[in-house]
Design an enzyme around this catalytic site. Structure first.
Site, short mmCIF file in Angstrom:
data_model
loop_
_atom_site.label_atom_id
_atom_site.label_comp_id
_atom_site.label_asym_id
_atom_site.label_seq_id
_atom_site.Cartn_x
_atom_site.Cartn_y
_atom_site.Cartn_z
N GLY A 75 41.82 34.57 48.20
CA GLY A 75 41.05 35.69 48.38
C GLY A 75 40.36 36.16 47.21
CD GLN A 80 39.92 40.45 43.20
OE1 GLN A 80 39.90 39.99 44.26
NE2 GLN A 80 41.04 40.25 42.51
CB CYS A 122 46.20 41.02 42.33
SG CYS A 122 44.67 41.60 42.42
CG LEU A 123 42.65 35.71 41.71
CD1 LEU A 123 41.40 35.13 41.84
CD2 LEU A 123 43.74 34.72 40.96
CG HIS A 164 45.49 41.63 48.04
ND1 HIS A 164 46.64 41.80 47.39
CD2 HIS A 164 44.48 41.52 47.14
CE1 HIS A 164 46.46 41.57 46.27
NE2 HIS A 164 45.06 41.36 45.94
CD GLU A 165 41.37 39.51 48.42
OE1 GLU A 165 40.73 40.11 47.59
OE2 GLU A 165 42.15 38.88 47.96
CG HIS A 168 41.03 44.04 45.31
ND1 HIS A 168 41.18 44.39 44.24
CD2 HIS A 168 41.58 42.72 45.66
CE1 HIS A 168 41.98 43.82 43.68
NE2 HIS A 168 42.28 42.55 44.58
ZN ZN Z 1 43.84 41.27 44.12
#
Ligand code: ZN
Length: 227
Positions: A75, A80, A122-123, A164-165, A168
């Site tokens: 995701g 991000q 998380c990226l 999660h997204e 963000h």
């Molecule tokens: Zn993340």
């Protein structure tokens, strides 16, 4: 449109809590996008609803899938890649030509039910993984890239990723959802990320926060209401 298929999910004739974004095609591309890491200011501020889906948004979605696959993510939220828009993409298979590529624009969540604990990464916080408690099920309303309403009752991994997204988009990271002991542990990692980011800024490898925020303001002004 840029060949990205509409979400193949059933939609229902419910009233959406937000206005449908307009389809536009005359705007230029959005430039080259890159993954940004904590504490880039894009990750720490609330994103704003899109009022138009133009070529720039389609280009952004295309690039977001590429960046997500390169990074091995399932995701990715727009902020991000330093875009201040309420938009995220998901593919649970984490690779092209497999699974389903989902695009959710101006999403809202409702009807949280149950509780599930699962490890998340998380990226934007590479290397950090911790157990996160979230509702097990949740209802998602959003728009597809084609401007079609999406209404989904989610559970399992998709419910986890979507929440999660969605966090963000509100400027939150999974580290904001940890119990106290784990939060203290996470804080050490966040301090390290902060030192690295400030170091890159002081060496001129990343622009200063004032420049980064001015760019976010400009991008908001181009595609968000009342920005
Ligand atoms: Zn993340």
């Amino acid at each position: 449109m840029v060949g990205r298929q509409r979400n193949a999910w059933p939609t229902y004739g419910m009233t959406m809590p937000m206005e449908a974004p307009q389809q536009h095609h005359e705007r230029p591309g959005i430039g080259r996008l890159e993954l940004v890491e904590f504490p880039h200011p894009a990750l720490l501020r609330r994103t704003r609803p899109l009022v138009r889906i133009d070529e720039g948004v389609c280009d952004a979605v295309e690039q977001m899938f590429e960046i997500m696959y390169e990074s091995g993510g399932i995701g990715l939220a727009a902020n991000q890649v330093a875009l201040p828009y309420r938009l995220f993409v998901v593919n649970l298979e984490a690779r092209p030509n497999a699974g389903e590529e989902l695009v959710f624009i101006n999403p809202s969540l409702s009807r949280p039910r149950g509780t599930a604990v699962q490890e998340e990464g998380c990226l934007s916080l590479p290397g950090l993984r911790m157990d996160v408690r979230r509702p097990e099920k949740v209802v998602l309303d959003a728009w597809s890239l084609d401007g079609e309403p999406v209404h989904l009752d989610l559970d399992g991994m998709l419910a986890r990723v979507v929440q999660h997204e969605f966090d963000h988009l509100d400027g939150k990271l999974f580290t904001d959802r940890l119990p106290e002991a784990a939060a203290i542990e996470a804080r050490r990692s966040l301090d390290t990320f902060r030192e690295v980011f400030l170091g890159r800024q002081s060496r001129g490898e990343v622009p200063g926060d004032d420049v980064l925020v001015a760019r976010l303001d400009r991008l908001e002004g181009e595609r968000c209401a009342g920005a």
